[in-house]
Design an enzyme around this catalytic site. Structure first.
Site, PDB file in Angstrom:
ATOM      1  N   HIS A 145      -0.344   9.092  -1.044  1.00 26.59           N
ATOM      2  CA  HIS A 145       0.131   9.069  -2.428  1.00 26.59           C
ATOM      3  C   HIS A 145      -0.606  10.109  -3.269  1.00 26.59           C
ATOM      4  CE1 HIS A 145       2.114   5.285  -1.448  1.00 26.59           C
ATOM      5  NE2 HIS A 145       2.581   5.185  -2.671  1.00 26.59           N
ATOM      6  N   HIS A 193      -6.690   1.822  -0.423  1.00 26.28           N
ATOM      7  CA  HIS A 193      -7.417   3.057  -0.144  1.00 26.28           C
ATOM      8  C   HIS A 193      -8.823   2.966  -0.728  1.00 26.28           C
ATOM      9  CE1 HIS A 193      -4.627   5.783   1.773  1.00 26.28           C
ATOM     10  NE2 HIS A 193      -3.680   5.470   0.897  1.00 26.28           N
TER      11      HIS A 193
END
Length: 249
Positions: A145, A193
């Protein structure tokens, strides 16, 4: 062979050379990866602390969680970003800016391939937090992302800067910065993450754009076209309504 045709062939070679230049631009990411693999204590504390604090806050505030999910999985999702770039490529083709369209498509495609390859090579596990609020498949480093947002936002700024008035240009930069920083925040806050994954994605994405933009500017020099400051006027100032006349193809 006509000089412009020769320059076009060199553009292809320059795009390949840009891959080598990208390897140099990716040095900061490589250093970050060394710190990750060596379990450098300050970075480990940063990753663990950010993950724990943000995850706890989000878990305890369902409304915030809903907003972050919408932003991460909708507004700033890699598919959304790539669709915006695809629309930009279509507009460039309509404007007959063939080479800038090629640069745009090639850069974003390369970003996806590089991100996938690095993930597979590093094989870093994602955070394992108690009471997770989100899940994501695959490995953790770098954040896809974050890398996609950095690449696509930079590409869109370099493409559309010539057609934007100064005030709108600054607004676009603010939106791009908020998007890049925001998507990184959402990925850490959702617990999918580590903070260093996000940083690695940003560095790789921006490094790739810088390398391919260098290749594109080299082609412009070889064809006798002006090479303006890309951050101020974009990569192809001829797109501006009052910009320089595009040379005959």
């Amino acid at each position: 062979m006509p000089p412009r045709r020769t320059a076009d062939l060199r553009l292809g070679r320059r795009l390949l050379t840009a891959v080598a230049a990208f390897a140099v631009a990716a040095v900061p990411t490589a250093l970050l990866l060394v710190l990750i693999e060596s379990h450098w204590a300050p970075l480990h504390r940063l990753d663990a602390g950010a993950a724990h604090r943000l995850h706890t806050t989000v878990r305890d505030h369902p409304a915030v969680l809903s907003v972050l999910r919408t932003l991460s999985n909708g507004v700033w999702d890699p598919l959304t970003m790539r669709l915006l770039v695809a629309a930009a490529v279509g507009w460039l083709l309509w404007r007959r800016a063939w080479r800038l369209a090629l640069w745009t498509a090639a850069t974003v495609t390369a970003s996806g391939l590089v991100g996938w390859a690095v993930k597979a090579a590093v094989a870093r596990a994602r955070p394992a937090l108690p009471d997770p609020v989100a899940h994501a498949p695959g490995f953790s480093f770098p954040s896809g992302h974050a890398m996609t947002a950095a690449t696509c936002c930079a590409v869109l700024l370099l493409v559309f800067s010539p057609v934007l008035r100064p005030a709108w240009r600054w607004a676009a930069r603010v939106v791009a910065a908020v998007s890049v920083l925001g998507v990184g925040f959402t990925r850490v806050a959702l617990g999918v993450h580590w903070a260093s994954d996000v940083l690695g994605g940003w560095l790789l994405g921006l490094g790739l754009v810088a390398a391919t933009a260098w290749a594109f500017e080299g082609w412009r020099r070889e064809t006798g076209r002006p090479v303006p400051p890309p951050l101020a006027e974009g990569l192809e100032p001829e797109l501006a309504p009052d910009g320089p006349r595009r040379p005959e193809e």
